[in-house]
Every structure is written in C-alpha cells, then in structure tokens.
Design a protein around this motif. Structure first.
Motif, mmCIF file in Angstrom:
data_model
loop_
_atom_site.group_PDB
_atom_site.id
_atom_site.type_symbol
_atom_site.label_atom_id
_atom_site.label_comp_id
_atom_site.label_asym_id
_atom_site.label_seq_id
_atom_site.Cartn_x
_atom_site.Cartn_y
_atom_site.Cartn_z
ATOM 1 N N PRO A 1 0.838 -1.212 0.000
ATOM 2 C CA PRO A 1 0.000 0.000 0.000
ATOM 3 C C PRO A 1 0.873 1.263 0.000
ATOM 4 C CG PRO A 1 -0.787 -1.572 1.634
ATOM 5 C CD PRO A 1 0.534 -2.091 1.145
ATOM 6 N N SER A 2 0.529 2.193 -0.894
ATOM 7 C CA SER A 2 1.366 3.391 -1.021
ATOM 8 C C SER A 2 1.283 4.268 0.233
ATOM 9 C CB SER A 2 0.977 4.183 -2.268
ATOM 10 O OG SER A 2 -0.402 4.478 -2.239
ATOM 11 N N GLY A 3 0.323 3.967 1.126
ATOM 12 C CA GLY A 3 0.226 4.664 2.411
ATOM 13 C C GLY A 3 1.508 4.544 3.219
ATOM 14 N N ILE A 4 2.367 3.612 2.859
ATOM 15 C CA ILE A 4 3.646 3.422 3.547
ATOM 16 C C ILE A 4 4.507 4.692 3.454
ATOM 17 C CG2 ILE A 4 5.003 2.442 1.606
ATOM 18 C CD1 ILE A 4 4.914 0.861 5.059
ATOM 19 N N LEU A 5 4.207 5.526 2.475
ATOM 20 C CA LEU A 5 4.984 6.762 2.309
ATOM 21 C C LEU A 5 4.690 7.772 3.418
ATOM 22 C CD1 LEU A 5 4.677 7.247 -1.564
ATOM 23 C CD2 LEU A 5 6.614 6.324 -0.313
ATOM 24 N N TYR A 6 3.551 7.578 4.125
ATOM 25 C CA TYR A 6 3.236 8.451 5.258
ATOM 26 C C TYR A 6 3.770 7.810 6.526
ATOM 27 C CZ TYR A 6 -0.197 10.639 2.180
ATOM 28 O OH TYR A 6 -0.811 11.281 1.147
ATOM 29 N N LYS A 7 4.294 8.622 7.367
ATOM 30 C CA LYS A 7 4.835 8.098 8.646
ATOM 31 C C LYS A 7 3.691 7.638 9.559
ATOM 32 C CE LYS A 7 9.378 9.828 9.593
ATOM 33 N NZ LYS A 7 9.825 10.379 8.353
ATOM 34 N N GLY A 8 3.944 6.563 10.286
ATOM 35 C CA GLY A 8 3.039 6.158 11.357
ATOM 36 C C GLY A 8 1.800 5.390 10.926
ATOM 37 N N LYS A 9 1.709 5.006 9.672
ATOM 38 C CA LYS A 9 0.527 4.226 9.242
ATOM 39 C C LYS A 9 0.866 2.735 9.305
ATOM 40 C CE LYS A 9 -1.244 8.098 7.553
ATOM 41 N NZ LYS A 9 -2.281 8.832 8.234
ATOM 42 N N THR A 10 -0.144 1.953 9.615
ATOM 43 C CA THR A 10 0.033 0.506 9.521
ATOM 44 C C THR A 10 -0.510 0.062 8.176
ATOM 45 O OG1 THR A 10 -0.255 0.317 11.902
ATOM 46 C CG2 THR A 10 -0.549 -1.696 10.624
ATOM 47 N N CYS A 11 0.313 -0.595 7.394
ATOM 48 C CA CYS A 11 -0.102 -1.030 6.051
ATOM 49 C C CYS A 11 -0.062 -2.537 5.977
ATOM 50 C CB CYS A 11 0.840 -0.440 5.000
ATOM 51 S SG CYS A 11 0.727 1.339 4.884
ATOM 52 N N PHE A 12 -1.211 -3.113 5.688
ATOM 53 C CA PHE A 12 -1.308 -4.571 5.621
ATOM 54 C C PHE A 12 -1.410 -5.072 4.192
ATOM 55 C CE2 PHE A 12 -2.247 -5.557 10.069
ATOM 56 C CZ PHE A 12 -1.771 -6.862 10.127
ATOM 57 N N ILE A 13 -0.702 -6.137 3.921
ATOM 58 C CA ILE A 13 -0.963 -6.904 2.692
ATOM 59 C C ILE A 13 -1.880 -8.026 3.170
ATOM 60 C CG2 ILE A 13 0.061 -8.345 0.896
ATOM 61 C CD1 ILE A 13 2.571 -6.593 1.064
ATOM 62 N N GLY A 14 -3.143 -7.963 2.745
ATOM 63 C CA GLY A 14 -4.190 -8.783 3.352
ATOM 64 C C GLY A 14 -4.183 -10.245 2.926
ATOM 65 N N ALA A 15 -5.035 -11.011 3.606
ATOM 66 C CA ALA A 15 -5.129 -12.452 3.370
ATOM 67 C C ALA A 15 -5.622 -12.787 1.957
ATOM 68 C CB ALA A 15 -6.071 -13.068 4.398
ATOM 69 N N GLY A 16 -6.347 -11.871 1.347
ATOM 70 C CA GLY A 16 -6.890 -12.143 0.012
ATOM 71 C C GLY A 16 -5.909 -11.900 -1.119
ATOM 72 N N THR A 17 -4.701 -11.507 -0.781
ATOM 73 C CA THR A 17 -3.729 -11.193 -1.843
ATOM 74 C C THR A 17 -2.885 -12.412 -2.202
ATOM 75 O OG1 THR A 17 -2.016 -10.561 -0.269
ATOM 76 C CG2 THR A 17 -3.492 -8.798 -1.023
ATOM 77 N N VAL A 18 -2.179 -12.291 -3.320
ATOM 78 C CA VAL A 18 -1.170 -13.294 -3.691
ATOM 79 C C VAL A 18 0.160 -12.552 -3.846
ATOM 80 C CG1 VAL A 18 -2.798 -14.865 -4.794
ATOM 81 C CG2 VAL A 18 -1.729 -13.112 -6.180
ATOM 82 N N ILE A 19 1.217 -13.146 -3.325
ATOM 83 C CA ILE A 19 2.504 -12.430 -3.310
ATOM 84 C C ILE A 19 3.562 -13.184 -4.099
ATOM 85 C CG2 ILE A 19 4.197 -11.263 -1.852
ATOM 86 C CD1 ILE A 19 2.339 -11.522 0.500
ATOM 87 N N LEU A 20 4.142 -12.487 -5.048
ATOM 88 C CA LEU A 20 5.280 -13.043 -5.794
ATOM 89 C C LEU A 20 6.535 -12.563 -5.051
ATOM 90 C CD1 LEU A 20 5.426 -12.799 -9.694
ATOM 91 C CD2 LEU A 20 7.370 -13.347 -8.283
ATOM 92 N N PRO A 21 7.216 -13.463 -4.340
ATOM 93 C CA PRO A 21 8.260 -13.024 -3.405
ATOM 94 C C PRO A 21 9.345 -12.147 -4.028
ATOM 95 C CG PRO A 21 7.780 -15.352 -3.098
ATOM 96 C CD PRO A 21 7.038 -14.936 -4.327
ATOM 97 N N GLU A 22 9.828 -12.516 -5.200
ATOM 98 C CA GLU A 22 10.924 -11.745 -5.809
ATOM 99 C C GLU A 22 10.475 -10.318 -6.128
ATOM 100 O OE1 GLU A 22 9.970 -14.754 -6.787
ATOM 101 O OE2 GLU A 22 11.731 -16.072 -6.556
#
Ligand code: IMP
Length: 424
Positions: free
Chosen positions: A55-76
């Motif tokens: 989540p691009s919210g990571i650019l703001y300080k102090g936010k918690t950004c989750f990659i949720g359970a419904g996502t798929v992640i390509l590790p590389e």
C-alpha cells in the motif's frame, strides 16, 4: 469512517491518487486482493515510486499497512518493491503481511506464461505474473500460504501438493517439474524475504484498531469489470476487486465498511483482451491515449481507450457496492469539442436495446453503443480546485453522470497532483 477504494471500470482508473489522498486520514490501510499484476506510480518527496502490492500509504509516517489475506505475493517482486523503498530512505516498519496471504511460486508464473503464449482463441492478455494459477491452487486447496513457510509441517504439506503439481506441470503443460528439495530451498529463501513483515498477531492488530475506532482504508486493485464473479468473464483477473472483496480479503467483515468509493475515469481504458463496447480504434481513441498517457505501469502496454460507458458504470455501482464516485482525468477532455457518454447498448442483430449490462460477454461483439453527446468546455481546468469554479459545461456533464449512475460524484480529479482535486 472506514472506506473502501475500488476501481469501477477495468483497472487503471487513478485509484493510486485517491488512495493516497485518503491514506492521509487513515490509520490502517489494508490491500485486500490481487497481487503484483497491479501497478501505480506515486510522486512523493520529489521522487517517483512504483507500487505493485505494498500500500502506497507506507509513504506516510506512522501508518500501519497490511498486505491482506486475500492477496497473492510473488516473493521476488515483493523484495524488489520493498528494497526500492528502503533504498529511497522510506521507513517500512509499518508494513505487515497477513500470514494467510498466498504465495506465487515459480511454477505459477511458468503456467501463466505458457497459457498466454500458447493460447490462440481465448487468450486473456494477463500480466503473466502468475495470478490466475496462484488463485487456482488456492481454491484447489493445494496452494502455499505465507504461514506455511514457517511451519514445521511444511515438508508434510509439500508431500501432498507436489505430486499433484508435478503431474499437471508435466502432463498438462509439458513444463519442468520440481523436486521437494528445490521447493524447500525456495521456501527457505521466501521465509527470509517475508520475515521482517509477517504479522502473526494480525488478529490482535485488527481487533485493537476496531476497538480504538481507528480509521481504516481498504485498498482494492484492478476494477469491478475485472472481478472474477461479476466482470467480463473469462477476460478478468482471478480475485474480487468489488467492494465485497474487502470483507473477505482484509480480515474484517462487511459491517466494518462505511463507504465504498468507486474510482472511474471520465473515459474508459482497458488492457488485455476482452469485450469493450465503447472502444475507440480511431483518432479520438489515440487522442485520449496520448493526452491521458494511457500506457501500463506493470507491462508498459498501450491501453485501449473509449468513451465513458454508463451501462458498465451502473452495473459497477450495483455489484461493486459503490456509495460514491471519484471521477478522474476529466481534464483530458479540456480540448475536446464534444464528449460522448454511452447510455445503452443496441444489439445489431435485432435492434434490442440494453440499458442494463448484459453479462454474457460473448454477445458483446454484436452490441454497439448508444451515445448522448455533451458540449466540451474548451478551457484548461487543471488549476481549478473548487466545484463552483468549473465551467458550466463541465458541471452539466458531471450532473448528468450523477443522474445516470444514481450516486454522487464526491471527488473530481483534474490532474495528477494532490492539489488538483475537487471535493464536492
Ligand atoms: P492477470 O490479473 O494478470 O491474470 O490478468 C487478467 C486481466 O486483468 C488482463 O486483462 C490484465 O490486463 C488485467 N489486469 C490485471 N491487473 C490489472 C491492473 O492493475 N490494471 C488493469 N488491468 C489489469
């Protein structure tokens, strides 16, 4: 107020800007579906950042950004994205991965590539990031989740998955098979990549945020018309970008959602194959593409462009659960004498008129758009920040869209910068 941001068309509607604006007032941001098939650019701190999954919210300080359970992640890809942020000095300590998210393995991207490269009829035009095959395995219950990487029972799980996987890879696709040692080595590598971010106590984090009435922003990827259940199936992605997807992919239920903001462009674009009734293959389409810079962030592909389609948008309001619209890129029409809006489809075989979206996409080749034409405003609106100061014709155009869609347009975007936004 907890808000969901949803793409209301075929993705690439400018969700990143709207999400960025809303993230400022959110405490917790949760990306709920999709993977690195998504791509968007955010300009902040005088630098350009390319996001796919984080989540691009990571650019703001102090936010918690989750990659949720419904996502798929390509590790590389994840590693590349996170390292890019760290290199630019971004504090990524607020990033958390739900251990229930699914992992894209090399065989998923290989199968995606194979299917796309060999298909003649029925080619989807995927991003080749292994999205479909990863979700397929998830649903077939032979997928790997992030939590499996740290499980003492991983070896036992692979004994169930691998024989099935290898049989399909070899006999169906004629692709390379994987030994258990190879997969274990990959899992070890992935476990290291994800380790700083995996949040095993995600339930507590979500419970606390709920109890403390924190502002939650649910971030969707792609768009309603790419939804696996409601989109232009089979020319869709393999997840649920609709507002309801937030209730399955985030860890919170539907009662946690107060608003669903559907982001739509003042015209329509699509990448990949599939029906697109208002597509313009002429000079007007080229003009929209050039002024709107309609080229993909993830694949660089030129996007197909067409007029605003109120038929799909009405459908998106319904199935996407939209409570308001953020209309983006309206400034692309600043130099247009006429702007068209499709209000219905006409079946060229029998003259039948559809005002509701026909879900059998194989008949779309027989449909032609029924347009109404609006006068352009013939002036640069990119500096306007108040609704009242918009030219009359722009206001009339917006009012007509609201009338057609039966939901308010709450945000109008007149340019890429944060300041170029009108809150109505
Ligand atoms: P996949 O998600 O890579 O399987 O691709 C399936 C379809 O969704 C293709 O038509 C892609 O072009 C489209 N798609 C996937 N992600 C995006 C996105 O972020 N924006 C626009 N189209 C997308």
């Amino acid at each position: 107020m907890n808000k969901v941001v949803v793409g209301a068309q075929w993705g690439d509607e400018g969700k990143a800007k709207i999400t960025d604006l809303l993230a400022q007032n959110a405490d917790l941001i949760i990306r709920y579906q999709g993977g690195c098939n998504a791509g968007h650019t955010v300009v902040a701190h005088n630098k350009t950042f390319k996001f796919h999954l984080i989540p691009s919210g990571i650019l703001y300080k102090g936010k918690t950004c989750f990659i949720g359970a419904g996502t798929v992640i390509l590790p590389e890809y994840f590693e590349e994205e996170i390292q890019g942020l760290i290199k630019e000095g971004i504090d990524v300590s607020g990033l958390k991965i739900n251990p229930l998210a699914s992992i894209t393995m090399p065989y998923h991207t290989e199968v995606d590539g194979y299917s796309e490269n060999t298909a003649t009829k029925g080619k989807i035009g995927t991003t080749k990031k292994g999205i479909g095959p990863t979700y397929t395995d998830k649903m077939a219950r032979i997928g790997l989740k992030v939590q499996d990487l740290y499980s003492p029972e991983l070896s036992e799980k692979l004994d169930i998955i691998l024989p099935l996987k290898n049989k399909t890879l070899k006999e169906v696709y004629g692709l390379k098979t994987y030994t258990k040692e190879e997969v274990l080595a990959l899992c070890k590598k992935y476990a290291e990549i994800f380790k700083p971010y995996v949040c095993f106590d995600w339930q507590k984090v979500l419970e606390d945020a709920k109890r403390d009435k924190k502002a939650i922003l649910f971030e969707g990827a792609q768009g309603v018309m790419l939804d696996i259940d409601y989109g232009t199936y089979p020319f869709v992605t393999s997840s649920n970008p609709i507002g309801g997807g937030a209730a399955t992919g985030s860890g919170y239920g539907p009662a946690m959602i107060d608003e669903v903001i559907g982001v739509a462009k003042a015209y329509v674009t699509r990448v990949g194959e599939g029906p697109f009734v208002t597509e313009l293959t002429d000079k007007t389409g080229d003009k929209i593409r050039e002024i709107g810079h309609e080229y993909g962030v993830t694949t660089g592909r030129a996007r197909r462009c067409g007029w605003f389609d109120a038929v799909i948008m009405k459908y998106a309001v319904l199935v996407g659960g939209l409570t308001s619209i953020a209309l983006t890129k309206i400034d692309v029409f600043d130099t247009f004498d006429e702007i068209k809006v499709c209000t219905a489809y006409k079946d060229t075989r029998n003259g039948e008129i559809y005002t509701s979206y026909p879900t059998d996409v194989f008949i779309h080749k027989y449909l032609e758009p029924v347009y109404e034409t609006h006068k352009g405003w013939g002036q640069d609106i990119t500096g306007i920040t108040e609704y009242g100061k918009l030219p009359e014709n722009a206001k009339k155009y917006l009012a007509r869209l609201e009338e057609l869609l039966e939901v308010p347009i709450s945000i109008v975007s007149v340019g890429p910068d944060r300041e170029q936004t009108i809150f109505k």
